[in-house]
Write a protein that holds these residues in place. Sequence first.
Motif, PDB file in Angstrom:
ATOM      1  N   ALA A  82       0.835  -1.205   0.000  1.00  0.00           N
ATOM      2  CA  ALA A  82       0.000   0.000   0.000  1.00  0.00           C
ATOM      3  C   ALA A  82       0.866   1.250   0.000  1.00  0.00           C
ATOM      4  N   THR A  83       1.971   1.226   0.749  1.00  0.00           N
ATOM      5  CA  THR A  83       2.873   2.380   0.795  1.00  0.00           C
ATOM      6  C   THR A  83       3.473   2.645  -0.575  1.00  0.00           C
ATOM      7  N   LEU A  84       3.966   1.598  -1.217  1.00  0.00           N
ATOM      8  CA  LEU A  84       4.552   1.778  -2.551  1.00  0.00           C
ATOM      9  C   LEU A  84       3.531   2.328  -3.546  1.00  0.00           C
ATOM     10  N   LEU A  85       2.334   1.738  -3.548  1.00  0.00           N
ATOM     11  CA  LEU A  85       1.313   2.172  -4.512  1.00  0.00           C
ATOM     12  C   LEU A  85       0.837   3.600  -4.231  1.00  0.00           C
ATOM     13  N   LEU A  86       0.515   3.874  -2.968  1.00  0.00           N
ATOM     14  CA  LEU A  86      -0.018   5.202  -2.636  1.00  0.00           C
ATOM     15  C   LEU A  86       1.040   6.290  -2.748  1.00  0.00           C
ATOM     16  N   CYS A  87       2.260   5.995  -2.301  1.00  0.00           N
ATOM     17  CA  CYS A  87       3.329   6.998  -2.420  1.00  0.00           C
ATOM     18  C   CYS A  87       3.589   7.339  -3.881  1.00  0.00           C
ATOM     19  N   THR A  88       3.640   6.324  -4.714  1.00  0.00           N
ATOM     20  CA  THR A  88       3.904   6.557  -6.137  1.00  0.00           C
ATOM     21  C   THR A  88       2.761   7.329  -6.783  1.00  0.00           C
ATOM     22  N   ALA A  89       1.537   6.878  -6.546  1.00  0.00           N
ATOM     23  CA  ALA A  89       0.384   7.518  -7.181  1.00  0.00           C
ATOM     24  C   ALA A  89       0.235   8.976  -6.749  1.00  0.00           C
ATOM     25  N   VAL A  90       0.331   9.226  -5.460  1.00  0.00           N
ATOM     26  CA  VAL A  90       0.107  10.599  -4.979  1.00  0.00           C
ATOM     27  C   VAL A  90       1.334  11.470  -5.259  1.00  0.00           C
ATOM     28  N   LEU A 101       3.102  11.321  -7.973  1.00  0.00           N
ATOM     29  CA  LEU A 101       2.972  11.756  -9.365  1.00  0.00           C
ATOM     30  C   LEU A 101       2.059  12.972  -9.487  1.00  0.00           C
ATOM     31  N   LEU A 102       1.110  13.078  -8.573  1.00  0.00           N
ATOM     32  CA  LEU A 102       0.175  14.217  -8.603  1.00  0.00           C
ATOM     33  C   LEU A 102       0.669  15.416  -7.813  1.00  0.00           C
ATOM     34  N   HIS A 103       1.376  15.178  -6.678  1.00  0.00           N
ATOM     35  CA  HIS A 103       1.695  16.286  -5.769  1.00  0.00           C
ATOM     36  C   HIS A 103       3.142  16.302  -5.295  1.00  0.00           C
ATOM     37  N   GLY A 104       4.021  15.585  -5.952  1.00  0.00           N
ATOM     38  CA  GLY A 104       5.435  15.635  -5.592  1.00  0.00           C
ATOM     39  C   GLY A 104       5.736  14.984  -4.256  1.00  0.00           C
ATOM     40  N   ILE A 105       6.802  15.471  -3.615  1.00  0.00           N
ATOM     41  CA  ILE A 105       7.265  14.863  -2.373  1.00  0.00           C
ATOM     42  C   ILE A 105       6.208  14.930  -1.271  1.00  0.00           C
ATOM     43  N   GLN A 106       5.471  16.032  -1.217  1.00  0.00           N
ATOM     44  CA  GLN A 106       4.405  16.149  -0.215  1.00  0.00           C
ATOM     45  C   GLN A 106       3.343  15.065  -0.451  1.00  0.00           C
ATOM     46  N   GLY A 107       3.038  14.789  -1.680  1.00  0.00           N
ATOM     47  CA  GLY A 107       2.093  13.732  -1.999  1.00  0.00           C
ATOM     48  C   GLY A 107       2.610  12.365  -1.589  1.00  0.00           C
ATOM     49  N   ALA A 108       3.910  12.135  -1.787  1.00  0.00           N
ATOM     50  CA  ALA A 108       4.501  10.860  -1.373  1.00  0.00           C
ATOM     51  C   ALA A 108       4.365  10.681   0.137  1.00  0.00           C
ATOM     52  N   LEU A 109       4.593  11.741   0.877  1.00  0.00           N
ATOM     53  CA  LEU A 109       4.449  11.672   2.338  1.00  0.00           C
ATOM     54  C   LEU A 109       3.003  11.395   2.735  1.00  0.00           C
ATOM     55  N   ILE A 110       2.087  12.023   2.053  1.00  0.00           N
ATOM     56  CA  ILE A 110       0.666  11.787   2.343  1.00  0.00           C
ATOM     57  C   ILE A 110       0.296  10.344   2.005  1.00  0.00           C
ATOM     58  N   GLY A 111       0.821   9.828   0.893  1.00  0.00           N
ATOM     59  CA  GLY A 111       0.578   8.430   0.536  1.00  0.00           C
ATOM     60  C   GLY A 111       1.095   7.488   1.611  1.00  0.00           C
ATOM     61  N   CYS A 112       2.259   7.783   2.148  1.00  0.00           N
ATOM     62  CA  CYS A 112       2.836   6.970   3.215  1.00  0.00           C
ATOM     63  C   CYS A 112       1.955   7.033   4.466  1.00  0.00           C
TER      64      CYS A 112
END
Length: 151
Positions: free
Chosen positions: A39-47, A49-60
């Motif tokens: 879930a971390t890999l999928l959500l970090c990657t997906a978010v 791509l939309l919102h940069g590093i902040q999105g990756a943190l939110i995905g995590c």
Amino acid sequence: VAMLAGAVRAFRNHYLDEILQLTDRSRLMTALDGIEAVATLLLCTAVALLHGIQGALIGCLVAAILATALAFALMARQHGPLLTVRAVFVTGAACLTMAAVLAALPKPEGFVGLIAICGAGGAAYLATYALFEFRALKQLAQDTLFRKLGS
């Protein structure tokens, strides 16, 4: 966001995973860790791509929350309620007391000062916890004493 994700993960690793280890459920713990990793890999990657590093943190963060919620649900079904409002309140009050004591003390000087500051914070935590849990601690002490006298 990164600190919050870390806090959620630490809670699960040091509370829920400990219960699973103590109840010999290491396979479930491993499965939950695997689900969270995917879930971390999928959500970090997906978010990301939309919102940069902040999105990756939110995905995590979202992955950690979802994995923790899943762990709570599965474990509560097997073991009953894991946390009570009172337990969260008592632990939170002890943490806040410790934080207040640490904030009020001066910056530690050297190793001995650091040990003294840590000791003061720990003592504040224990004193607050003991204040709320006095009856339970008294009963535990009595039970332990009677057990030792009986053997």
